[in-house]
Enzyme design. Structure first.
Site, PDB file in Angstrom:
ATOM      1  N   LYS A   6       0.477  -1.280   0.548  1.00 53.17           N
ATOM      2  CA  LYS A   6       0.343  -0.129  -0.343  1.00 53.17           C
ATOM      3  C   LYS A   6       0.679   1.592   0.241  1.00 53.17           C
ATOM      4  CE  LYS A   6       1.440   1.335   4.607  1.00 53.17           C
ATOM      5  NZ  LYS A   6       1.671   2.137   4.923  1.00 53.17           N
TER       6      LYS A   6
ATOM      7  N   GLY B 124       3.826  -4.513   3.446  1.00 60.82           N
ATOM      8  CA  GLY B 124       4.727  -5.952   3.017  1.00 60.82           C
ATOM      9  C   GLY B 124       4.652  -6.823   4.228  1.00 60.82           C
TER      10      GLY B 124
ATOM     11  N   SER C 275       2.519  -7.091   6.620  1.00 62.79           N
ATOM     12  CA  SER C 275       0.939  -6.837   7.172  1.00 62.79           C
ATOM     13  C   SER C 275       0.384  -7.472   5.883  1.00 62.79           C
ATOM     14  CB  SER C 275       0.054  -4.822   7.251  1.00 62.79           C
ATOM     15  OG  SER C 275       1.324  -4.618   8.326  1.00 62.79           O
ATOM     16  N   ALA C 276       0.708  -7.750   4.271  1.00 63.10           N
ATOM     17  CA  ALA C 276      -0.082  -8.501   4.069  1.00 63.10           C
ATOM     18  C   ALA C 276       0.469  -9.639   3.539  1.00 63.10           C
ATOM     19  CB  ALA C 276       0.994  -7.371   2.638  1.00 63.10           C
TER      20      ALA C 276
ATOM     21  N   ASP D 294      -1.899  -1.548   9.248  1.00 61.92           N
ATOM     22  CA  ASP D 294      -1.642  -1.948   8.532  1.00 61.92           C
ATOM     23  C   ASP D 294      -2.593  -3.008   8.053  1.00 61.92           C
ATOM     24  OD1 ASP D 294      -0.687   0.588   8.103  1.00 61.92           O
ATOM     25  OD2 ASP D 294       0.807  -0.276   7.659  1.00 61.92           O
TER      26      ASP D 294
HETATM   27  O1  C5P Z   1       0.972  -1.823  13.929  1.00 66.67           O
HETATM   28  P1  C5P Z   1       2.241  -2.298  13.280  1.00 66.67           P
HETATM   29  O2  C5P Z   1       2.240  -3.020  14.701  1.00 66.67           O
HETATM   30  O3  C5P Z   1       1.384  -1.917  12.327  1.00 66.67           O
HETATM   31  O4  C5P Z   1       2.146  -0.816  14.346  1.00 66.67           O
HETATM   32  C1  C5P Z   1       4.330  -0.655  14.778  1.00 66.67           C
HETATM   33  C2  C5P Z   1       4.080   0.829  15.685  1.00 66.67           C
HETATM   34  O5  C5P Z   1       3.649   1.868  14.574  1.00 66.67           O
HETATM   35  C3  C5P Z   1       3.867   0.448  16.659  1.00 66.67           C
HETATM   36  O6  C5P Z   1       3.612  -0.265  18.062  1.00 66.67           O
HETATM   37  C4  C5P Z   1       3.442   2.177  16.915  1.00 66.67           C
HETATM   38  O7  C5P Z   1       5.130   2.425  18.047  1.00 66.67           O
HETATM   39  C5  C5P Z   1       3.682   2.567  15.918  1.00 66.67           C
HETATM   40  N1  C5P Z   1       2.498   2.741  15.362  1.00 66.67           N
HETATM   41  C6  C5P Z   1       1.599   3.804  16.264  1.00 66.67           C
HETATM   42  N2  C5P Z   1       0.681   4.334  15.557  1.00 66.67           N
HETATM   43  C7  C5P Z   1      -0.068   3.979  15.049  1.00 66.67           C
HETATM   44  C8  C5P Z   1       0.065   2.906  14.261  1.00 66.67           C
HETATM   45  C9  C5P Z   1       1.856   1.886  14.397  1.00 66.67           C
HETATM   46  O8  C5P Z   1       2.366   4.918  17.299  1.00 66.67           O
HETATM   47  N3  C5P Z   1      -1.143   4.159  14.905  1.00 66.67           N
END
Ligand code: C5P
Length: 312
Positions: free
Chosen positions: A17, A112, A114-115, A147
């Site tokens: 994305k 990537g 996330s996909a 994501d």
């Molecule tokens: O959800 P994901 O594992 O992709 O997020 C990775 C990191 O990105 C989270 O641990 C956080 O530090 C940061 N993040 C955030 N706010 C979001 C999405 C991600 O602070 N809305």
């Protein structure tokens, strides 16, 4: 009577994305930031193949411009986490051997991992015959990362909350993207930390953002399928912190914009830079110019579909 044999291998695919707009609000108590984003799924796909096994394993390969050396293959791999989550939720007692073939830049801000998670949920559900259904898989995907629901859904969508609360956005036509892939990835939490640190340093000058919203101009441009309009409206709050961590990205942005891109933007938390081209010819010219400057470049179009089963 004919009976349908259970599949021995299931092949699924989910897209990377680009966040064509990303406004980041304040840090919440759960460690996530409230955000408002417009996602577009693009034609770089992660291919997952799932086979029956006793345990949970993954092997990872990559396309020509993809360096997979930094991708873990232990329990911290998001595909393994996805498979385990589905097994736990459904009470499935077996395992899965996964192979992931990556075309989305690793640690590039294009979703990537996330996909991989989205494609794995769908692959395991199909392989195991757990029959969870798309709505429940979409709900489970939010537990794997902010994501992941979008990688599952695909198309064009607005994400709020952590980015996982999706509402579809009307979109027309196809947009032409040229992506400059960096040699060294950026850690998403690090980029968010850098944004927080910057906001803390400039408290008083920067007002806090309680409820970020997607700019109306972005929605209008997507609805109209107008790349010129979208180029004017694209924005990413994570661009400044990503540039701070990788200052060389500023030159990449300038090079693309000087060679026919309507606009360039750091994708998500970066460091991939996404350039929007006026049309296919413009994209091809830009690809040539950036490649001549020895950048690793891939082309993509969007929007494309979300996670789906591929019939080989
Ligand atoms: O959800 P994901 O594992 O992709 O997020 C990775 C990191 O990105 C989270 O641990 C956080 O530090 C940061 N993040 C955030 N706010 C979001 C999405 C991600 O602070 N809305």
């Amino acid at each position: 009577m004919t009976s349908v044999a259970a599949p021995t291998v299931v092949h699924t695919r989910a897209p990377g994305k680009i966040n064509v707009f990303l406004a980041v609000g304040d840090l919440q108590d759960d460690g996530y930031h409230d955000l408002a984003t417009a996602y577009q799924a693009v034609s770089l796909y992660e291919d997952v193949r799932a086979r029956h096994a006793d345990g949970f394993t993954v092997s990872v390969t990559g396309g020509p411009s993809i360096d997979v050396s930094g991708v873990p293959t232990d329990g911290s791999n998001l595909a393994i986490k996805a498979a385990r989550l589905l097994a736990e939720t459904t009470g499935y007692t077996g395992g899965v051997a996964l192979t992931v073939d990556k075309a989305v830049p690793v640690a590039g801000g294009m979703g990537g991992g996330s996909a991989d998670a989205a494609a794995t949920l769908l692959a395991c559900d199909t392989l195991w015959g757990t029959g969870v259904g798309r709505d429940e898989l979409l709900r489970l995907s939010a537990r794997l990362g902010a994501d992941v629901p979008f990688a599952f859904a695909g198309g064009t969508a607005i994400g709020t909350g952590r980015g996982d609360e999706l509402s579809p956005a009307l979109a027309k036509g196809q947009f032409q993207w040229v992506l400059a892939v960096a040699d060294v990835g950026l850690s998403t939490p690090r980029v968010y930390d850098e944004l927080d640190a910057h906001r803390l340093r400039h408290q008083g000058e920067i007002r806090s953002v309680r409820h970020p919203v997607v700019d109306a101009g972005v929605l209008q441009a997507l609805r109209a399928g107008d790349p010129g309009m979208l180029a004017d409206a694209m924005h990413n709050d994570l661009q400044a912190p990503a540039l701070h961590l990788q200052p060389g990205l500023a030159d990449v942005l300038e090079l693309g914009e000087g060679n026919g891109a309507l606009a360039g933007i750091v994708s998500g938390s970066g460091p991939t830079v996404a350039f929007l081209a006026p049309d296919l010819d413009g994209a091809l010219e830009l690809q040539i110019a950036l490649s001549a400057a020895r950048l690793t470049v891939v082309r993509a179009t969007g929007p494309v579909h979300g996670a789906r089963v591929v019939t080989d």
